[in-house]
Design a protein around this motif. Sequence first.
Motif, PDB file in Angstrom:
ATOM      1  N   LEU A  51      -0.668   0.721 -48.154  1.00  0.00           N
ATOM      2  CA  LEU A  51      -0.542   0.737 -46.694  1.00  0.00           C
ATOM      3  C   LEU A  51      -1.892   0.466 -46.034  1.00  0.00           C
ATOM      4  N   ALA A  52      -2.951   1.094 -46.569  1.00  0.00           N
ATOM      5  CA  ALA A  52      -4.296   0.829 -46.046  1.00  0.00           C
ATOM      6  C   ALA A  52      -4.680  -0.627 -46.282  1.00  0.00           C
ATOM      7  N   LEU A  53      -4.317  -1.158 -47.440  1.00  0.00           N
ATOM      8  CA  LEU A  53      -4.615  -2.549 -47.751  1.00  0.00           C
ATOM      9  C   LEU A  53      -3.843  -3.492 -46.832  1.00  0.00           C
ATOM     10  N   THR A  54      -2.607  -3.136 -46.486  1.00  0.00           N
ATOM     11  CA  THR A  54      -1.805  -3.959 -45.588  1.00  0.00           C
ATOM     12  C   THR A  54      -2.489  -4.128 -44.242  1.00  0.00           C
ATOM     13  N   VAL A  55      -2.932  -3.018 -43.666  1.00  0.00           N
ATOM     14  CA  VAL A  55      -3.599  -3.070 -42.361  1.00  0.00           C
ATOM     15  C   VAL A  55      -4.889  -3.883 -42.454  1.00  0.00           C
ATOM     16  N   THR A  56      -5.648  -3.693 -43.520  1.00  0.00           N
ATOM     17  CA  THR A  56      -6.898  -4.434 -43.702  1.00  0.00           C
ATOM     18  C   THR A  56      -6.642  -5.922 -43.867  1.00  0.00           C
ATOM     19  N   THR A  57      -5.604  -6.275 -44.600  1.00  0.00           N
ATOM     20  CA  THR A  57      -5.260  -7.678 -44.805  1.00  0.00           C
ATOM     21  C   THR A  57      -4.910  -8.346 -43.486  1.00  0.00           C
ATOM     22  N   THR A 104      -1.902   5.815 -38.251  1.00  0.00           N
ATOM     23  CA  THR A 104      -1.481   6.771 -39.278  1.00  0.00           C
ATOM     24  C   THR A 104      -0.562   7.863 -38.735  1.00  0.00           C
ATOM     25  N   ASP A 105      -0.823   8.312 -37.504  1.00  0.00           N
ATOM     26  CA  ASP A 105      -0.036   9.414 -36.938  1.00  0.00           C
ATOM     27  C   ASP A 105       1.222   8.933 -36.230  1.00  0.00           C
ATOM     28  N   LYS A 106       1.097   7.899 -35.414  1.00  0.00           N
ATOM     29  CA  LYS A 106       2.206   7.472 -34.558  1.00  0.00           C
ATOM     30  C   LYS A 106       3.097   6.418 -35.201  1.00  0.00           C
ATOM     31  N   VAL A 107       2.493   5.471 -35.942  1.00  0.00           N
ATOM     32  CA  VAL A 107       3.277   4.370 -36.520  1.00  0.00           C
ATOM     33  C   VAL A 107       3.821   4.748 -37.896  1.00  0.00           C
ATOM     34  N   PHE A 108       2.923   5.075 -38.838  1.00  0.00           N
ATOM     35  CA  PHE A 108       3.359   5.389 -40.203  1.00  0.00           C
ATOM     36  C   PHE A 108       3.760   6.852 -40.383  1.00  0.00           C
ATOM     37  N   GLN A 109       3.303   7.707 -39.470  1.00  0.00           N
ATOM     38  CA  GLN A 109       3.576   9.144 -39.554  1.00  0.00           C
ATOM     39  C   GLN A 109       3.122   9.724 -40.903  1.00  0.00           C
ATOM     40  N   MET A 158       2.452 -11.849 -41.546  1.00  0.00           N
ATOM     41  CA  MET A 158       3.563 -11.028 -41.066  1.00  0.00           C
ATOM     42  C   MET A 158       4.744 -11.107 -42.033  1.00  0.00           C
ATOM     43  N   ILE A 159       5.026 -12.333 -42.510  1.00  0.00           N
ATOM     44  CA  ILE A 159       6.132 -12.514 -43.457  1.00  0.00           C
ATOM     45  C   ILE A 159       5.857 -11.765 -44.764  1.00  0.00           C
ATOM     46  N   ASN A 160       4.629 -11.908 -45.268  1.00  0.00           N
ATOM     47  CA  ASN A 160       4.282 -11.323 -46.569  1.00  0.00           C
ATOM     48  C   ASN A 160       4.173  -9.806 -46.535  1.00  0.00           C
ATOM     49  N   TRP A 161       3.762  -9.254 -45.386  1.00  0.00           N
ATOM     50  CA  TRP A 161       3.476  -7.828 -45.309  1.00  0.00           C
ATOM     51  C   TRP A 161       4.441  -7.050 -44.413  1.00  0.00           C
ATOM     52  N   MET A 162       5.382  -7.773 -43.781  1.00  0.00           N
ATOM     53  CA  MET A 162       6.307  -7.094 -42.869  1.00  0.00           C
ATOM     54  C   MET A 162       7.132  -6.039 -43.603  1.00  0.00           C
ATOM     55  N   ALA A 163       7.590  -6.366 -44.801  1.00  0.00           N
ATOM     56  CA  ALA A 163       8.421  -5.422 -45.552  1.00  0.00           C
ATOM     57  C   ALA A 163       7.632  -4.166 -45.907  1.00  0.00           C
ATOM     58  N   THR A 164       6.358  -4.333 -46.313  1.00  0.00           N
ATOM     59  CA  THR A 164       5.520  -3.174 -46.619  1.00  0.00           C
ATOM     60  C   THR A 164       5.305  -2.330 -45.369  1.00  0.00           C
ATOM     61  N   PHE A 165       5.051  -3.002 -44.257  1.00  0.00           N
ATOM     62  CA  PHE A 165       4.847  -2.305 -42.990  1.00  0.00           C
ATOM     63  C   PHE A 165       6.104  -1.522 -42.604  1.00  0.00           C
ATOM     64  N   ALA A 166       7.271  -2.178 -42.749  1.00  0.00           N
ATOM     65  CA  ALA A 166       8.534  -1.517 -42.405  1.00  0.00           C
ATOM     66  C   ALA A 166       8.800  -0.316 -43.307  1.00  0.00           C
ATOM     67  N   LEU A 167       8.474  -0.451 -44.596  1.00  0.00           N
ATOM     68  CA  LEU A 167       8.632   0.687 -45.507  1.00  0.00           C
ATOM     69  C   LEU A 167       7.687   1.827 -45.132  1.00  0.00           C
ATOM     70  N   GLY A 168       6.486   1.461 -44.634  1.00  0.00           N
ATOM     71  CA  GLY A 168       5.560   2.494 -44.188  1.00  0.00           C
ATOM     72  C   GLY A 168       6.111   3.285 -43.016  1.00  0.00           C
ATOM     73  N   VAL A 169       6.913   2.615 -42.182  1.00  0.00           N
ATOM     74  CA  VAL A 169       7.497   3.277 -41.006  1.00  0.00           C
ATOM     75  C   VAL A 169       8.764   4.034 -41.364  1.00  0.00           C
ATOM     76  N   TRP A 170       9.689   3.374 -42.105  1.00  0.00           N
ATOM     77  CA  TRP A 170      11.009   3.963 -42.353  1.00  0.00           C
ATOM     78  C   TRP A 170      11.210   4.470 -43.783  1.00  0.00           C
ATOM     79  N   GLY A 171      10.297   4.142 -44.694  1.00  0.00           N
ATOM     80  CA  GLY A 171      10.469   4.549 -46.075  1.00  0.00           C
ATOM     81  C   GLY A 171       9.516   5.655 -46.474  1.00  0.00           C
ATOM     82  N   THR A 172       9.547   5.977 -47.751  1.00  0.00           N
ATOM     83  CA  THR A 172       8.667   7.007 -48.297  1.00  0.00           C
ATOM     84  C   THR A 172       7.442   6.358 -48.943  1.00  0.00           C
ATOM     85  N   LYS A 173       6.447   7.179 -49.240  1.00  0.00           N
ATOM     86  CA  LYS A 173       5.257   6.669 -49.926  1.00  0.00           C
ATOM     87  C   LYS A 173       5.639   6.118 -51.300  1.00  0.00           C
TER      88      LYS A 173
END
Length: 444
Positions: free
Chosen positions: A65-71, A131-136, A255-270
């Motif tokens: 998740l940290a790598l996604t934001v940095t990328t 971290t607090d508002k988006v990924f919780q 966005m295409i490559n990392w959207m799924a990771t981002f979405a999992l960060g919001v709605w999925g588990t670690k």
Amino acid sequence: MEKAIEFLLNRFPALRNRLDEHMLEVINGAAVALVLKVLGAGLTFLFNLVLARALGAEGAGLYFLALTVTTIATVFGRMGLDNTLLRFTAASASVNDWSAVKSVYMKGMKLALIASFLSAVMVFVFAPVLTDKVFQKPELIVPMRWMSLAVVPMTFVILHAQVLKGLKRIRDSFIVFGVGVPAISLTALLLLGGRYGVKGAVWAYASGAIIAGLSGVILWYVATPQLRKVSTSLRTNDLLKSSMPLFWVASLNTMINWMATFALGVWGTKEEVGLFSMASRTAMLTSLILTSVNSISAPKFAELYKKKDMTALGATARNTAKLMTLISSPLLFLFLIAPQWVMGLFGGEFRKGGILLSILAIGQFVNVATGSVGNLLMMSGNEKLMRNNVALVAVMSILLSVVLVPIYGSLGAVIATAVCLSLQNLIAAYMVKSSLGINTLSWR
């Protein structure tokens, strides 16, 4: 490597007769690139293996998740200059216009330095909100802030890898990006990962980026002694005119490559983030040959298009597509018949990600089979067509991720990723045929 290829061609003269000088150059360059790419992929795989075993699925999820934001921040830092620098450098160097080469390099690096520094600051400042508002996931704030240190050096790593490709210094390009970053990161991870957890893994990655970035600068100046005696001539506006459409291409591709990771960060588990990320990086081995061939085919495309040799351009594009498809097939077969075994290498808890690996591998195979269609568009001045294609697929990526990830978790993420990856390259193949008259899918 060149001697080995020459030996094979001498043993099979019929094969030599079927290859023109441009395809021979691509094969020679791609062979060198493939060796280094395999080495880099092996180091990256070992890095992910050590990471997974040291941190587990949840710890790996935080890291990625940290790598996604940095990328994403690095994409804004590059401003679409990576492919622009490659294109201008390759085209200008092919006609010995070193003044243009120097202009592109100096202006491009200055723009990237400013943009990447601002991107890094934004990540650091807004880390608490993300971290607090988006990924919780409040525990993500420290790794994300440390990871922001990698934004500027990774920008320079990628840009120097591209300009070195433009000079056809394939070995140097892959040493900087393909081998340097994972080799240094793996060494640092072995020293820091187990002791410092996720934070140690982030430090390892940042260390690799910083040292590789410095190496890229040194290798560029070693490769271009002639630039010290020439003056710059290219206007900044000319550079931005080409880079802006490519900036949107790069941004939307990210966005295409990392959207799924981002979405999992919001709605999925670690854990789901960790499973998906490991499956995604393993599936990318299927496109290993694509990135190897692209390293030499992209500057070759730019050179042939500048010379208006469309016959050679079409033949080179079709032959590289055939070559990549044949070489990638065995790995795809492995990912389809033994995905649980492959994922189990990362640890027992990753075996459940076998189905994720199989689906993603199919998407990557379509990417390979269509050929270097994205590079064909960008190296031939059709940046806007590529931008429109990627924009369409990016919208679909958002829609599919928003719909599928909350319901199906990591399975929804891989379906969205594989569908978008396949669709993007099929549309690009159609655009190449309609705009350049080249059918990369034809095996005749």
